[in-house]
Design a protein around this motif. Structure first.
Motif, PDB file in Angstrom:
ATOM      1  N   VAL A  30      25.349  24.706   9.987  1.00 23.47           N
ATOM      2  CA  VAL A  30      23.905  24.738  10.237  1.00 23.47           C
ATOM      3  C   VAL A  30      23.235  23.939   9.124  1.00 23.47           C
ATOM      4  O   VAL A  30      23.191  24.380   7.976  1.00 23.47           O
ATOM      5  CB  VAL A  30      23.360  26.180  10.270  1.00 23.47           C
ATOM      6  CG1 VAL A  30      21.853  26.160  10.537  1.00 23.47           C
ATOM      7  CG2 VAL A  30      24.076  27.005  11.341  1.00 23.47           C
ATOM      8  N   ALA A  31      22.735  22.764   9.457  1.00 26.10           N
ATOM      9  CA  ALA A  31      22.079  21.887   8.482  1.00 26.10           C
ATOM     10  C   ALA A  31      20.587  22.165   8.522  1.00 26.10           C
ATOM     11  O   ALA A  31      19.879  21.727   9.437  1.00 26.10           O
ATOM     12  CB  ALA A  31      22.379  20.422   8.805  1.00 26.10           C
ATOM     13  N   ASN A  32      20.104  22.891   7.525  1.00 26.60           N
ATOM     14  CA  ASN A  32      18.729  23.376   7.528  1.00 26.60           C
ATOM     15  C   ASN A  32      17.888  22.802   6.382  1.00 26.60           C
ATOM     16  O   ASN A  32      16.669  22.878   6.409  1.00 26.60           O
ATOM     17  CB  ASN A  32      18.721  24.911   7.447  1.00 26.60           C
ATOM     18  CG  ASN A  32      17.328  25.497   7.470  1.00 26.60           C
ATOM     19  OD1 ASN A  32      16.574  25.283   8.407  1.00 26.60           O
ATOM     20  ND2 ASN A  32      16.982  26.223   6.421  1.00 26.60           N
ATOM     21  N   ALA A  33      18.525  22.236   5.370  1.00 26.92           N
ATOM     22  CA  ALA A  33      17.791  21.772   4.186  1.00 26.92           C
ATOM     23  C   ALA A  33      16.847  20.624   4.547  1.00 26.92           C
ATOM     24  O   ALA A  33      17.188  19.759   5.354  1.00 26.92           O
ATOM     25  CB  ALA A  33      18.761  21.313   3.107  1.00 26.92           C
ATOM     26  N   ALA A  34      15.660  20.631   3.932  1.00 25.71           N
ATOM     27  CA  ALA A  34      14.706  19.531   4.148  1.00 25.71           C
ATOM     28  C   ALA A  34      13.630  19.577   3.084  1.00 25.71           C
ATOM     29  O   ALA A  34      13.315  20.637   2.539  1.00 25.71           O
ATOM     30  CB  ALA A  34      14.062  19.626   5.531  1.00 25.71           C
ATOM     31  N   LEU A  35      13.072  18.418   2.806  1.00 26.01           N
ATOM     32  CA  LEU A  35      11.881  18.306   1.973  1.00 26.01           C
ATOM     33  C   LEU A  35      10.679  18.060   2.880  1.00 26.01           C
ATOM     34  O   LEU A  35      10.820  17.432   3.933  1.00 26.01           O
ATOM     35  CB  LEU A  35      12.027  17.153   0.988  1.00 26.01           C
ATOM     36  CG  LEU A  35      13.080  17.332  -0.103  1.00 26.01           C
ATOM     37  CD1 LEU A  35      13.199  16.058  -0.936  1.00 26.01           C
ATOM     38  CD2 LEU A  35      12.736  18.515  -1.004  1.00 26.01           C
ATOM     39  N   ALA A  90      13.541  12.026  -0.093  1.00 28.99           N
ATOM     40  CA  ALA A  90      13.301  12.586   1.238  1.00 28.99           C
ATOM     41  C   ALA A  90      14.356  12.121   2.234  1.00 28.99           C
ATOM     42  O   ALA A  90      14.875  12.910   3.037  1.00 28.99           O
ATOM     43  CB  ALA A  90      11.905  12.194   1.722  1.00 28.99           C
ATOM     44  N   LEU A  91      14.677  10.840   2.205  1.00 26.17           N
ATOM     45  CA  LEU A  91      15.702  10.318   3.115  1.00 26.17           C
ATOM     46  C   LEU A  91      17.067  10.926   2.817  1.00 26.17           C
ATOM     47  O   LEU A  91      17.858  11.207   3.731  1.00 26.17           O
ATOM     48  CB  LEU A  91      15.772   8.790   3.012  1.00 26.17           C
ATOM     49  CG  LEU A  91      14.535   8.031   3.490  1.00 26.17           C
ATOM     50  CD1 LEU A  91      14.668   6.545   3.177  1.00 26.17           C
ATOM     51  CD2 LEU A  91      14.324   8.236   4.986  1.00 26.17           C
ATOM     52  N   GLU A  92      17.358  11.140   1.544  1.00 23.66           N
ATOM     53  CA  GLU A  92      18.647  11.703   1.139  1.00 23.66           C
ATOM     54  C   GLU A  92      18.824  13.118   1.685  1.00 23.66           C
ATOM     55  O   GLU A  92      19.859  13.447   2.268  1.00 23.66           O
ATOM     56  CB  GLU A  92      18.743  11.724  -0.394  1.00 23.66           C
ATOM     57  CG  GLU A  92      20.127  12.003  -0.934  1.00 23.66           C
ATOM     58  CD  GLU A  92      21.017  10.768  -0.958  1.00 23.66           C
ATOM     59  OE1 GLU A  92      22.254  10.935  -0.919  1.00 23.66           O
ATOM     60  OE2 GLU A  92      20.497   9.650  -1.010  1.00 23.66           O
ATOM     61  N   VAL A  93      17.799  13.953   1.493  1.00 21.23           N
ATOM     62  CA  VAL A  93      17.912  15.354   1.899  1.00 21.23           C
ATOM     63  C   VAL A  93      17.750  15.521   3.409  1.00 21.23           C
ATOM     64  O   VAL A  93      18.520  16.239   4.052  1.00 21.23           O
ATOM     65  CB  VAL A  93      16.857  16.209   1.158  1.00 21.23           C
ATOM     66  CG1 VAL A  93      16.889  17.653   1.665  1.00 21.23           C
ATOM     67  CG2 VAL A  93      17.110  16.182  -0.343  1.00 21.23           C
ATOM     68  N   ASN A  94      16.748  14.885   3.980  1.00 19.52           N
ATOM     69  CA  ASN A  94      16.392  15.142   5.370  1.00 19.52           C
ATOM     70  C   ASN A  94      17.278  14.440   6.381  1.00 19.52           C
ATOM     71  O   ASN A  94      17.410  14.906   7.513  1.00 19.52           O
ATOM     72  CB  ASN A  94      14.942  14.724   5.625  1.00 19.52           C
ATOM     73  CG  ASN A  94      13.943  15.590   4.903  1.00 19.52           C
ATOM     74  OD1 ASN A  94      14.287  16.316   3.980  1.00 19.52           O
ATOM     75  ND2 ASN A  94      12.688  15.504   5.302  1.00 19.52           N
ATOM     76  N   LEU A  95      17.875  13.326   5.999  1.00 19.60           N
ATOM     77  CA  LEU A  95      18.620  12.538   6.984  1.00 19.60           C
ATOM     78  C   LEU A  95      20.042  12.208   6.548  1.00 19.60           C
ATOM     79  O   LEU A  95      20.998  12.491   7.282  1.00 19.60           O
ATOM     80  CB  LEU A  95      17.853  11.250   7.291  1.00 19.60           C
ATOM     81  CG  LEU A  95      18.273  10.478   8.539  1.00 19.60           C
ATOM     82  CD1 LEU A  95      18.238  11.364   9.769  1.00 19.60           C
ATOM     83  CD2 LEU A  95      17.372   9.265   8.738  1.00 19.60           C
ATOM     84  N   ARG A  96      20.210  11.647   5.360  1.00 20.47           N
ATOM     85  CA  ARG A  96      21.561  11.245   4.960  1.00 20.47           C
ATOM     86  C   ARG A  96      22.486  12.444   4.786  1.00 20.47           C
ATOM     87  O   ARG A  96      23.628  12.420   5.279  1.00 20.47           O
ATOM     88  CB  ARG A  96      21.532  10.441   3.664  1.00 20.47           C
ATOM     89  CG  ARG A  96      22.925   9.951   3.246  1.00 20.47           C
ATOM     90  CD  ARG A  96      22.924   9.246   1.914  1.00 20.47           C
ATOM     91  NE  ARG A  96      24.251   8.734   1.601  1.00 20.47           N
ATOM     92  CZ  ARG A  96      25.220   9.446   1.055  1.00 20.47           C
ATOM     93  NH1 ARG A  96      25.023  10.724   0.759  1.00 20.47           N
ATOM     94  NH2 ARG A  96      26.402   8.901   0.812  1.00 20.47           N
TER      95      ARG A  96
END
Length: 232
Positions: free
Chosen positions: A47-52, A69-75
């Motif tokens: 479950v990938a839930n982390a996000a900024l 933001a790109l690192e946490v939310n997408l990559r």
């Protein structure tokens, strides 16, 4: 169960109560996603839930904040899906769940960077679902609207226009379980009005933007950006 996040002081007591393991990780750091998956070992459900939040006008961001933001939310979710998905495909079973946002279905002002990451996650998950289907691995995306009591919206303390409803963290959890158990591709967690708004945003984005302006959506977007600025 393996619980992960940046706050070990919160994770460890919860993991102990659930009989699981806590692994502290900051997914904004390059290589953290790979280290996390290595430490977690065998993964049956991810479950990938982390996000900024990544809200606000683009010119208010430094390049470093954009990268974060790109690192946490997408990559990070893409990398974790690659690593965990390979395990699952080899066993012929497993499930990948991405917790996105209705902002991944309809765009709004003061959220261009956040919209970019959430639209990107939706496209990635839809395509990956087809790629993993022959291997017996399910892929789902959960799209919460405004969630009270915990999370980005709750922390920002923004007042919504009259008639705009919210849902709870428990609603998101139930949707996540349902996605895994029934292998549902996409689930929205929001009142009917917001779900219809997301449909309109996808089908007629210019009309949707005009409706948001007239109904106070731009005020909410600015409030979210102001309330979440410290989380970049």
């Amino acid at each position: 169960m393996v619980l992960t996040g940046r706050r070990a002081d919160v994770l460890e007591p919860l993991a102990e109560r659930l009989g699981g393991t806590a692994i502290a990780a900051d997914l904004a750091e390059r290589g953290a996603a790979e280290e996390l998956l290595a430490a977690a070992g065998r993964v049956d459900v991810l479950v990938a839930n982390a996000a900024l939040p990544a809200s606000g006008l683009l010119d208010g961001y430094s390049v470093e904040e954009i990268d974060r933001a790109l690192e946490v939310n997408l990559r990070a979710p893409i990398v974790m899906a690659k690593l965990a998905g390979a395990q699952m495909a080899g066993r012929g079973r497993g499930h990948l769940v991405f917790v996105s946002s209705l902002s991944g279905k309809t765009a709004s002002g003061h959220a261009s960077l956040y919209n970019a990451t959430k639209f990107g996650m939706r496209g990635f998950a839809l395509a990956l679902r087809e790629d993993m289907r022959p291997h017996g691995v399910g892929v789902s995306t959960v799209f919460p609207g405004f969630i009270r009591d915990a999370g980005m919206f709750a922390d920002a303390r923004v007042r919504l226009p009259r008639g705009v409803g919210t849902r709870t963290p428990q609603d998101v959890a139930r949707a996540t379980v349902r996605a895994v158990e029934r292998n549902v591709g996409e689930i929205d967690v929001a009142p009917l009005g917001l779900r219809l708004g997301a449909l309109l945003g996808g089908a007629a984005p210019a009309l949707s933007a005009a409706v948001l302006r007239r109904t106070g959506g731009d005020r909410v977007a600015r409030g979210l950006a102001d309330g979440q600025q410290g989380k970049r």
